[in-house]
Design a protein around this motif. Sequence first.
Motif, PDB file in Angstrom:
ATOM      1  N   ILE A 262     -16.216 -23.196  59.970  1.00 46.53           N
ATOM      2  CA  ILE A 262     -15.347 -24.123  59.266  1.00 46.53           C
ATOM      3  C   ILE A 262     -14.727 -25.125  60.237  1.00 46.53           C
ATOM      4  CG2 ILE A 262     -13.288 -22.643  59.455  1.00 46.53           C
ATOM      5  CD1 ILE A 262     -12.615 -23.501  56.537  1.00 46.53           C
ATOM      6  N   VAL A 263     -14.624 -26.377  59.793  1.00 45.22           N
ATOM      7  CA  VAL A 263     -13.983 -27.422  60.590  1.00 45.22           C
ATOM      8  C   VAL A 263     -12.937 -28.121  59.728  1.00 45.22           C
ATOM      9  CG1 VAL A 263     -15.857 -27.854  62.209  1.00 45.22           C
ATOM     10  CG2 VAL A 263     -15.838 -29.056  60.028  1.00 45.22           C
ATOM     11  N   TYR A 264     -11.809 -28.425  60.345  1.00 50.40           N
ATOM     12  CA  TYR A 264     -10.729 -29.139  59.669  1.00 50.40           C
ATOM     13  C   TYR A 264     -10.614 -30.551  60.235  1.00 50.40           C
ATOM     14  CZ  TYR A 264      -9.178 -24.829  57.444  1.00 50.40           C
ATOM     15  OH  TYR A 264      -9.117 -23.701  56.668  1.00 50.40           O
ATOM     16  N   ALA A 265     -10.604 -31.529  59.359  1.00 53.79           N
ATOM     17  CA  ALA A 265     -10.443 -32.915  59.790  1.00 53.79           C
ATOM     18  C   ALA A 265      -9.035 -33.130  60.318  1.00 53.79           C
ATOM     19  CB  ALA A 265     -10.713 -33.869  58.635  1.00 53.79           C
ATOM     20  N   THR A 266      -8.929 -33.922  61.376  1.00 55.15           N
ATOM     21  CA  THR A 266      -7.622 -34.172  61.993  1.00 55.15           C
ATOM     22  C   THR A 266      -7.125 -35.595  61.749  1.00 55.15           C
ATOM     23  OG1 THR A 266      -8.799 -34.640  64.065  1.00 55.15           O
ATOM     24  CG2 THR A 266      -7.877 -32.421  63.783  1.00 55.15           C
ATOM     25  N   LYS A 267      -7.926 -36.411  61.082  1.00 54.26           N
ATOM     26  CA  LYS A 267      -7.506 -37.761  60.702  1.00 54.26           C
ATOM     27  C   LYS A 267      -8.044 -38.066  59.311  1.00 54.26           C
ATOM     28  CE  LYS A 267      -7.370 -39.811  65.368  1.00 54.26           C
ATOM     29  NZ  LYS A 267      -5.949 -40.199  65.365  1.00 54.26           N
ATOM     30  N   PRO A 268      -7.351 -38.928  58.550  1.00 55.34           N
ATOM     31  CA  PRO A 268      -7.891 -39.347  57.252  1.00 55.34           C
ATOM     32  C   PRO A 268      -9.213 -40.091  57.448  1.00 55.34           C
ATOM     33  CG  PRO A 268      -5.567 -39.917  57.438  1.00 55.34           C
ATOM     34  CD  PRO A 268      -6.010 -39.501  58.805  1.00 55.34           C
ATOM     35  N   LEU A 269     -10.064 -40.021  56.450  1.00 53.07           N
ATOM     36  CA  LEU A 269     -11.330 -40.729  56.462  1.00 53.07           C
ATOM     37  C   LEU A 269     -11.286 -41.854  55.430  1.00 53.07           C
ATOM     38  CD1 LEU A 269     -14.351 -41.097  57.148  1.00 53.07           C
ATOM     39  CD2 LEU A 269     -14.846 -39.303  55.456  1.00 53.07           C
ATOM     40  N   SER A 270     -11.518 -43.077  55.876  1.00 54.87           N
ATOM     41  CA  SER A 270     -11.628 -44.205  54.967  1.00 54.87           C
ATOM     42  C   SER A 270     -13.096 -44.355  54.603  1.00 54.87           C
ATOM     43  CB  SER A 270     -11.107 -45.488  55.626  1.00 54.87           C
ATOM     44  OG  SER A 270     -11.204 -46.592  54.741  1.00 54.87           O
ATOM     45  N   TYR A 271     -13.423 -44.007  53.369  1.00 51.92           N
ATOM     46  CA  TYR A 271     -14.815 -43.981  52.930  1.00 51.92           C
ATOM     47  C   TYR A 271     -15.032 -44.963  51.797  1.00 51.92           C
ATOM     48  CZ  TYR A 271     -19.234 -42.175  51.081  1.00 51.92           C
ATOM     49  OH  TYR A 271     -20.526 -42.053  50.633  1.00 51.92           O
ATOM     50  N   LYS A 272     -15.749 -46.042  52.102  1.00 52.65           N
ATOM     51  CA  LYS A 272     -16.075 -47.058  51.105  1.00 52.65           C
ATOM     52  C   LYS A 272     -14.826 -47.565  50.389  1.00 52.65           C
ATOM     53  CE  LYS A 272     -20.211 -46.183  52.320  1.00 52.65           C
ATOM     54  NZ  LYS A 272     -20.836 -47.053  53.343  1.00 52.65           N
ATOM     55  N   GLY A 273     -13.785 -47.822  51.165  1.00 47.48           N
ATOM     56  CA  GLY A 273     -12.561 -48.380  50.594  1.00 47.48           C
ATOM     57  C   GLY A 273     -11.658 -47.369  49.930  1.00 47.48           C
ATOM     58  N   GLN A 274     -11.898 -46.065  50.132  1.00 48.21           N
ATOM     59  CA  GLN A 274     -11.041 -45.031  49.573  1.00 48.21           C
ATOM     60  C   GLN A 274     -10.733 -44.002  50.658  1.00 48.21           C
ATOM     61  OE1 GLN A 274     -11.847 -44.087  45.256  1.00 48.21           O
ATOM     62  NE2 GLN A 274     -13.873 -44.767  45.840  1.00 48.21           N
ATOM     63  N   LEU A 275      -9.539 -43.415  50.585  1.00 46.37           N
ATOM     64  CA  LEU A 275      -9.103 -42.475  51.615  1.00 46.37           C
ATOM     65  C   LEU A 275      -9.335 -41.028  51.193  1.00 46.37           C
ATOM     66  CD1 LEU A 275      -5.758 -43.979  52.965  1.00 46.37           C
ATOM     67  CD2 LEU A 275      -7.951 -43.848  54.138  1.00 46.37           C
ATOM     68  N   ILE A 276      -9.825 -40.240  52.162  1.00 44.80           N
ATOM     69  CA  ILE A 276      -9.946 -38.796  52.006  1.00 44.80           C
ATOM     70  C   ILE A 276      -9.058 -38.186  53.090  1.00 44.80           C
ATOM     71  CG2 ILE A 276     -11.501 -36.818  51.970  1.00 44.80           C
ATOM     72  CD1 ILE A 276     -13.800 -38.807  51.473  1.00 44.80           C
ATOM     73  N   GLU A 277      -8.088 -37.360  52.689  1.00 52.86           N
ATOM     74  CA  GLU A 277      -7.111 -36.844  53.649  1.00 52.86           C
ATOM     75  C   GLU A 277      -7.007 -35.331  53.577  1.00 52.86           C
ATOM     76  OE1 GLU A 277      -3.399 -39.180  54.085  1.00 52.86           O
ATOM     77  OE2 GLU A 277      -4.086 -40.293  52.330  1.00 52.86           O
ATOM     78  N   ASP A 278      -6.677 -34.728  54.738  1.00 48.36           N
ATOM     79  CA  ASP A 278      -6.440 -33.287  54.855  1.00 48.36           C
ATOM     80  C   ASP A 278      -7.583 -32.498  54.223  1.00 48.36           C
ATOM     81  OD1 ASP A 278      -4.032 -33.921  56.042  1.00 48.36           O
ATOM     82  OD2 ASP A 278      -2.896 -33.765  54.182  1.00 48.36           O
ATOM     83  N   PHE A 279      -8.759 -32.633  54.812  1.00 55.75           N
ATOM     84  CA  PHE A 279      -9.930 -31.976  54.236  1.00 55.75           C
ATOM     85  C   PHE A 279     -10.598 -31.043  55.240  1.00 55.75           C
ATOM     86  CE2 PHE A 279     -11.453 -35.953  56.023  1.00 55.75           C
ATOM     87  CZ  PHE A 279     -12.701 -35.665  56.561  1.00 55.75           C
ATOM     88  N   TYR A 280     -11.449 -30.184  54.713  1.00 58.11           N
ATOM     89  CA  TYR A 280     -12.207 -29.263  55.558  1.00 58.11           C
ATOM     90  C   TYR A 280     -13.618 -29.138  55.001  1.00 58.11           C
ATOM     91  CZ  TYR A 280     -11.781 -25.646  51.962  1.00 58.11           C
ATOM     92  OH  TYR A 280     -11.881 -24.943  50.788  1.00 58.11           O
ATOM     93  N   LEU A 281     -14.535 -28.721  55.868  1.00 54.49           N
ATOM     94  CA  LEU A 281     -15.911 -28.435  55.476  1.00 54.49           C
ATOM     95  C   LEU A 281     -16.280 -27.066  56.027  1.00 54.49           C
ATOM     96  CD1 LEU A 281     -17.685 -31.812  56.381  1.00 54.49           C
ATOM     97  CD2 LEU A 281     -16.655 -31.180  54.203  1.00 54.49           C
ATOM     98  N   GLU A 282     -16.939 -26.258  55.220  1.00 58.01           N
ATOM     99  CA  GLU A 282     -17.430 -24.955  55.659  1.00 58.01           C
ATOM    100  C   GLU A 282     -18.957 -24.966  55.606  1.00 58.01           C
ATOM    101  OE1 GLU A 282     -17.005 -20.160  54.686  1.00 58.01           O
ATOM    102  OE2 GLU A 282     -15.701 -21.620  53.666  1.00 58.01           O
ATOM    103  N   PHE A 283     -19.588 -24.524  56.700  1.00 57.31           N
ATOM    104  CA  PHE A 283     -21.037 -24.576  56.836  1.00 57.31           C
ATOM    105  C   PHE A 283     -21.656 -23.189  56.891  1.00 57.31           C
ATOM    106  CE2 PHE A 283     -19.486 -28.519  58.600  1.00 57.31           C
ATOM    107  CZ  PHE A 283     -20.430 -29.476  58.259  1.00 57.31           C
ATOM    108  N   LYS A 284     -22.854 -23.096  56.358  1.00 56.67           N
ATOM    109  CA  LYS A 284     -23.657 -21.889  56.509  1.00 56.67           C
ATOM    110  C   LYS A 284     -25.119 -22.321  56.586  1.00 56.67           C
ATOM    111  CE  LYS A 284     -24.570 -17.284  54.606  1.00 56.67           C
ATOM    112  NZ  LYS A 284     -24.249 -16.611  55.877  1.00 56.67           N
ATOM    113  N   ALA A 285     -25.809 -21.856  57.634  1.00 57.95           N
ATOM    114  CA  ALA A 285     -27.206 -22.244  57.861  1.00 57.95           C
ATOM    115  C   ALA A 285     -27.374 -23.769  57.837  1.00 57.95           C
ATOM    116  CB  ALA A 285     -28.126 -21.580  56.844  1.00 57.95           C
ATOM    117  N   GLY A 286     -26.353 -24.449  58.366  1.00 57.95           N
ATOM    118  CA  GLY A 286     -26.416 -25.893  58.493  1.00 57.95           C
ATOM    119  C   GLY A 286     -25.837 -26.685  57.338  1.00 57.95           C
TER     120      GLY A 286
END
Length: 413
Positions: A262-286
Motif C-alpha cells: 500500500i502507498v499513501y499519496a503525500t500531495k493532492p493530484l490535479s487530474y484533468k482539471g480536478q483535484l484528488i486529495e488524501d488518497f491511497y492505492l493498494e497493489f497485489k501482483a502489480g
Amino acid sequence: MLKTTLLNYAKLLARVGLNVQKGQEVIIYAEMAQMDFLIMVVKECYLAGASKVRIEWTHQPIDKLHVLYQSEEDLAKVHSWQHKKFEEQTQLLPAKLYIDSSDPDGMVGIDIAKYAKARAKRAKLIKPYRDKMENKYQWCIASVPSLQWASKIFPYQSKTRSLETKLWKAILQSARALEGNPIRNWEKHNLELLKRANFLNALQIDRLQYTSCNGTNFSVALLPKSRFMAGGEKTLSGIYFNPNIPTEECFTTPDKYSAEGIVYATKPLSYKGQLIEDFYLEFKAGKVIKADARVGADCLQKMLNMDEGASYLGEVALVPQSSPIQQSNLLFYNTLFDENASCHLAIGRGFTNCIDGYEDMTEEELQKYGVNDSIEHTDFMIGCDDLNIIATTRTGQRVEIFKNGEWAFCIDN
C-alpha cells in the motif's frame, strides 16, 4: 518579470528543452495566458533553426464547454483530417513543446464518467500514431503562469502580484532560469542527475522496498533490463533533449506485475482539471486492488479504469525532499512541479526507453517483457520526510537508497 529573464527562459525551452534541429518543424501547444512570452518562444525556435513553427491553441474554459454540451461520441471522434494530420506527424517528426498554464480547478463540474469514457475512446484512436513516433522526436513540457493558477496557489495576494511576482518567480526558480545562465545551469544539473542514475544502475537493483510512518509499506521489482534515467534523454537518432523543465528525478520502468502493498499519496493530484486529495492505492501482483480518496474518489476510480493498464504501474521515480521545489514550500497543483518535489510513482504507460535494447524490440515484445502499456500515464507523489527506501540487488545485497526522505549515498561532484 524582466524581459531579459523571460528571453533566457524562452531560449532554454527552444535549445535545451526541445533542442530544435536545423530544418525541423515545431508544434507548440499553448493557452493564451502569456501571449508575449509565446512570441519569444516562437522566435527562439526559429533562431535555433526551425523551418516552421505552428501553434495548437487550447483554452480550458472552452474545453469545459465542449465536455458539458457535446455528446460522448462527438468528444471521442477523430475526424478524417485529424487522422491525416497525425499521420503526417509520424513522417515529419516535429519537435513538440507543451506549455501548461491550466487552472487546477478548471474542469470542476463536468460529468467525470462522460469525460473519461470519451477520452479513453479518443486516445485509443490516436495511440497508433503515438506508438509510431515513440522515442523518435523531441518533446518538452514546461509552464507559464495564468491568473487562475496563480490565484489558486496564492489566494491572499492581488492577482497582479500573485501572477507577476509570485508564480513567475516560482516557475523560473524551479526551472533554474531565474539566476545565472540557464543553459549552463542545466548542463551542470543534467550531469549531476546522470551521476545519480549511473550509481543506481551499477547496483543492478532487483526490488525496491518503501516504508514511512504514514502507512506506506510497498515494494516493486525492476526488470532485468530496466535502467534509471534522469534529466535529458536521446531520441533513437541521437538527438539530446530535456522532456521536462523542471526535473529533479531519477526514474525507471518497473516490472508491470510486481507491485505489492500500500502507498499513501503525500500531495493532492490535479487530474484533468480536478483535484484528488488524501488518497491511497493498494497493489497485489502489480494491480491496484483497492483505492480511495477523501476528495475526488470518483475521479480516482475513473482514472484507474481508463483501460486495463491504468491500474498497473509504469514508472518509479526518486526525488529527495531537498529538491528546490519541495524547499519552496509551495503546492503547485500541477504535476510537472509537484512530482519533482518528492518521490513518486505513475500508474499507466511505462517508458520503453528505460529498457536496455528497447530500440531492437517491438511494442509487443516490450509488453510481453513486462513494460506496462496504457493510454494513461499519471504521476502521484508519495515522498515525505521519513520515507525510507531499501534496494535489494540481483546478488541479494541490501542497499539503503533513501533515508528520511534524502539520498542515502553521495556522488562525486
